[in-house]
Design a protein around this motif. Structure first.
Motif, PDB file in Angstrom:
ATOM      1  N   UNK A 114       0.824  -1.205   0.000  1.00 49.52           N
ATOM      2  CA  UNK A 114       0.000   0.000   0.000  1.00 49.52           C
ATOM      3  C   UNK A 114       0.862   1.260   0.000  1.00 49.52           C
ATOM      4  N   UNK A 115       1.857   1.266   0.854  1.00 49.39           N
ATOM      5  CA  UNK A 115       2.723   2.439   0.950  1.00 49.39           C
ATOM      6  C   UNK A 115       3.428   2.711  -0.376  1.00 49.39           C
ATOM      7  N   UNK A 116       3.900   1.640  -1.021  1.00 50.62           N
ATOM      8  CA  UNK A 116       4.587   1.810  -2.304  1.00 50.62           C
ATOM      9  C   UNK A 116       3.646   2.354  -3.367  1.00 50.62           C
ATOM     10  N   UNK A 117       2.439   1.806  -3.439  1.00 52.60           N
ATOM     11  CA  UNK A 117       1.488   2.263  -4.453  1.00 52.60           C
ATOM     12  C   UNK A 117       1.026   3.690  -4.194  1.00 52.60           C
ATOM     13  N   UNK A 118       0.901   4.052  -2.930  1.00 52.74           N
ATOM     14  CA  UNK A 118       0.433   5.404  -2.593  1.00 52.74           C
ATOM     15  C   UNK A 118       1.517   6.455  -2.815  1.00 52.74           C
ATOM     16  N   UNK A 119       2.756   6.115  -2.502  1.00 57.41           N
ATOM     17  CA  UNK A 119       3.813   7.130  -2.493  1.00 57.41           C
ATOM     18  C   UNK A 119       4.619   7.191  -3.784  1.00 57.41           C
ATOM     19  N   UNK A 120       4.527   6.175  -4.609  1.00 60.92           N
ATOM     20  CA  UNK A 120       5.313   6.165  -5.833  1.00 60.92           C
ATOM     21  C   UNK A 120       4.727   7.130  -6.859  1.00 60.92           C
ATOM     22  N   UNK A 153       5.137   6.517  -9.906  1.00 60.47           N
ATOM     23  CA  UNK A 153       4.878   5.625 -11.037  1.00 60.47           C
ATOM     24  C   UNK A 153       3.460   5.067 -10.957  1.00 60.47           C
ATOM     25  N   UNK A 154       2.785   5.053 -12.082  1.00 60.91           N
ATOM     26  CA  UNK A 154       1.480   4.412 -12.172  1.00 60.91           C
ATOM     27  C   UNK A 154       1.696   2.985 -12.669  1.00 60.91           C
ATOM     28  N   UNK A 155       1.490   2.031 -11.781  1.00 61.99           N
ATOM     29  CA  UNK A 155       1.776   0.634 -12.115  1.00 61.99           C
ATOM     30  C   UNK A 155       0.585  -0.020 -12.803  1.00 61.99           C
ATOM     31  N   UNK A 156       0.887  -0.732 -13.885  1.00 64.59           N
ATOM     32  CA  UNK A 156      -0.148  -1.513 -14.558  1.00 64.59           C
ATOM     33  C   UNK A 156      -0.449  -2.791 -13.777  1.00 64.59           C
ATOM     34  N   UNK A 157       0.555  -3.305 -13.068  1.00 66.16           N
ATOM     35  CA  UNK A 157       0.354  -4.544 -12.348  1.00 66.16           C
ATOM     36  C   UNK A 157       1.250  -4.675 -11.138  1.00 66.16           C
ATOM     37  N   UNK A 158       0.807  -5.507 -10.200  1.00 68.93           N
ATOM     38  CA  UNK A 158       1.608  -5.921  -9.044  1.00 68.93           C
ATOM     39  C   UNK A 158       1.657  -7.436  -9.081  1.00 68.93           C
ATOM     40  N   UNK A 159       2.845  -8.025  -8.912  1.00 63.85           N
ATOM     41  CA  UNK A 159       2.963  -9.473  -8.901  1.00 63.85           C
ATOM     42  C   UNK A 159       3.382  -9.965  -7.524  1.00 63.85           C
ATOM     43  N   UNK A 160       2.965 -11.185  -7.213  1.00 62.69           N
ATOM     44  CA  UNK A 160       3.349 -11.805  -5.946  1.00 62.69           C
ATOM     45  C   UNK A 160       3.292 -13.320  -6.095  1.00 62.69           C
ATOM     46  N   UNK A 175      -4.173  -8.649  -2.118  1.00 61.82           N
ATOM     47  CA  UNK A 175      -5.192  -8.435  -3.139  1.00 61.82           C
ATOM     48  C   UNK A 175      -6.196  -7.374  -2.740  1.00 61.82           C
ATOM     49  N   UNK A 176      -6.564  -7.353  -1.461  1.00 67.33           N
ATOM     50  CA  UNK A 176      -7.481  -6.313  -0.980  1.00 67.33           C
ATOM     51  C   UNK A 176      -6.868  -4.927  -1.148  1.00 67.33           C
ATOM     52  N   UNK A 177      -5.561  -4.834  -0.903  1.00 67.78           N
ATOM     53  CA  UNK A 177      -4.872  -3.548  -1.060  1.00 67.78           C
ATOM     54  C   UNK A 177      -4.852  -3.125  -2.523  1.00 67.78           C
ATOM     55  N   UNK A 178      -4.431  -4.038  -3.401  1.00 65.21           N
ATOM     56  CA  UNK A 178      -4.318  -3.696  -4.824  1.00 65.21           C
ATOM     57  C   UNK A 178      -5.683  -3.333  -5.408  1.00 65.21           C
ATOM     58  N   UNK A 179      -6.746  -3.913  -4.863  1.00 60.15           N
ATOM     59  CA  UNK A 179      -8.094  -3.603  -5.338  1.00 60.15           C
ATOM     60  C   UNK A 179      -8.464  -2.138  -5.139  1.00 60.15           C
ATOM     61  N   UNK A 180      -7.787  -1.476  -4.210  1.00 56.09           N
ATOM     62  CA  UNK A 180      -8.036  -0.056  -3.978  1.00 56.09           C
ATOM     63  C   UNK A 180      -7.477   0.819  -5.097  1.00 56.09           C
ATOM     64  N   UNK A 181      -6.690   0.209  -6.002  1.00 60.26           N
ATOM     65  CA  UNK A 181      -6.084   0.936  -7.115  1.00 60.26           C
ATOM     66  C   UNK A 181      -6.612   0.317  -8.405  1.00 60.26           C
TER      67      UNK A 181
END
Length: 370
Positions: free
Chosen positions: A128-134, A136-143, A160-166
């Motif tokens: 969450x912190x990375x997606x909020x503060x970066x 960069x607009x990421x097309x995807x997150x992998x895990x 997945x719950x976090x990524x769903x917020x984006x």
């Protein structure tokens, strides 16, 4: 150049406790020995629609399911091609998650990594912190759901719950060594793509990869200028909708084995299969704590592969050889040169149960003089 080593077909049978392939039921192996038929015949439609729809039922998902002749690595690659235009955030905590970063870089994508030490787990709050503060607009997150190199089970549901917020960022999950033995509610947690290989917790012969694809994920790929040809979501799903078959010639014998094994899995039920794997994992952890220690971060231990820290300094390679020669059982050393003798791994997945895992740990105790 490697010298030819002739296959002689007179090898002793070994019971597999490695991170995959794993043990396969006899009737599943026998299912492959049927007369060949064409991949465009009605019989193929009956076979392929059966395994696809049975997989949806077993995984309790309304999403699309694609089964292709391939390693799970095919969907690791095609998911990046299908969904990522430019930027991807790859979470890394072991060899297979690092492979995702390597694959994305080779495909020409701009890759940022959220890195953890081997043995640590990916934390949702860090994502969450990375997606909020970066910037960069990421097309995807992998895990990677189950990092079999370290025995770590990442909390993909919470991630997945976090990524769903984006909403413009898609969540891609490698569940190669977990799905089928470790329950995950795919639809509930916003997992856009999740894929596996059948030779792991599905307990089938190697040769097929399974991918679950969400509706929004499919639409995303349809709107792209380019995507994977072989593993393209539009190509595979549209062909299934039109023909009930695969767009290219599949490994028909392995699909026959898949049909037989999936009936077994449906009969057992997803919840019961999950509980059996939980019991095996708990037994193995208790045994590891009695004689050694566990390598993964506490609270993030794998349901299907235990990575055990060699705190007693036993000869791992020698113990593996002794157990193989004396008991016809095979378990695995640590992953790569860094962990080879520092850890060893026990695969408790597929058709094993606590009793069969106990047979292995008894053998290890005897061979290592514990």
């Amino acid at each position: 150049m490697t010298d030819k080593r002739e296959y002689t077909d007179d090898y002793p049978d070994k019971t597999l406790y490695i991170p995959g392939p794993t043990e396969v039921r006899e009737d599943v192996i026998e299912a492959m020995a049927q007369p060949m038929f064409g991949h465009r015949m009605d019989r193929m439609t009956d076979l392929y629609t059966t395994i696809v729809e049975d997989t949806k039922e077993f995984l309790d998902t309304d999403n699309e399911v694609v089964v292709l002749t391939a390693s799970g690595t095919e969907f690791m690659e095609s998911s990046i091609l299908n969904l990522v235009d430019e930027n991807v955030l790859v979470t890394t905590c072991g060899s297979f998650s690092e492979r995702q970063a390597d694959v994305a870089e080779r495909l020409g994508k701009s890759v940022d990594t959220l890195e953890y030490e081997w043995g640590e787990a990916v934390k949702p709050e860090d994502v969450r912190e990375t997606l909020e503060e970066s910037d960069t607009e990421y097309d995807g997150v992998t895990c990677v759901m189950n990092e079999s190199s370290t025995g770590v089970r990442n909390p993909i549901e919470e991630i997945g719950d976090v990524v769903s917020e984006f909403p413009d960022t898609y969540f891609i999950v490698d569940a190669v060594s977990a799905l089928g033995g470790d329950y995950v509610d795919i639809d509930r947690h916003g997992i856009d793509v999740i894929f596996t290989s059948v030779q792991k917790a599905f307990a089938m012969p190697p040769g097929l990869a399974v991918c679950v694809v969400g509706d929004e994920t499919y639409e995303r790929e349809v709107g792209k200028d380019s995507a994977s040809w072989y593993g393209g979501f539009q190509r595979t799903i549209d062909y299934y909708d039109r023909k009930g078959q695969t767009h290219s010639t599949p490994a028909i014998p392995v699909m026959l084995a898949y049909r037989k094994q999936m009936k077994h899995m449906l009969e057992e039920g997803h919840d019961a299969r999950d509980e059996r794997h939980r019991e095996m994992a708990e037994y193995t952890r208790e045994w590891a704590h009695e004689y050694f220690d566990l390598f993964p971060e506490e609270g993030y231990e794998s349901r299907t592969v235990s990575c055990i820290e060699n705190t007693q300094g036993i000869d791992v390679a020698g113990t593996i050889e002794a157990v193989s020669e004396e008991y016809d059982m095979v378990f695995s050393n640590g992953y790569g040169s860094a962990l080879g003798e520092k850890t060893f791994r026990i695969g408790h997945m597929g058709e094993h149960d606590v009793e069969s895992i106990k047979e292995l740990t008894d053998a290890i105790e005897d061979a290592a003089g514990l």
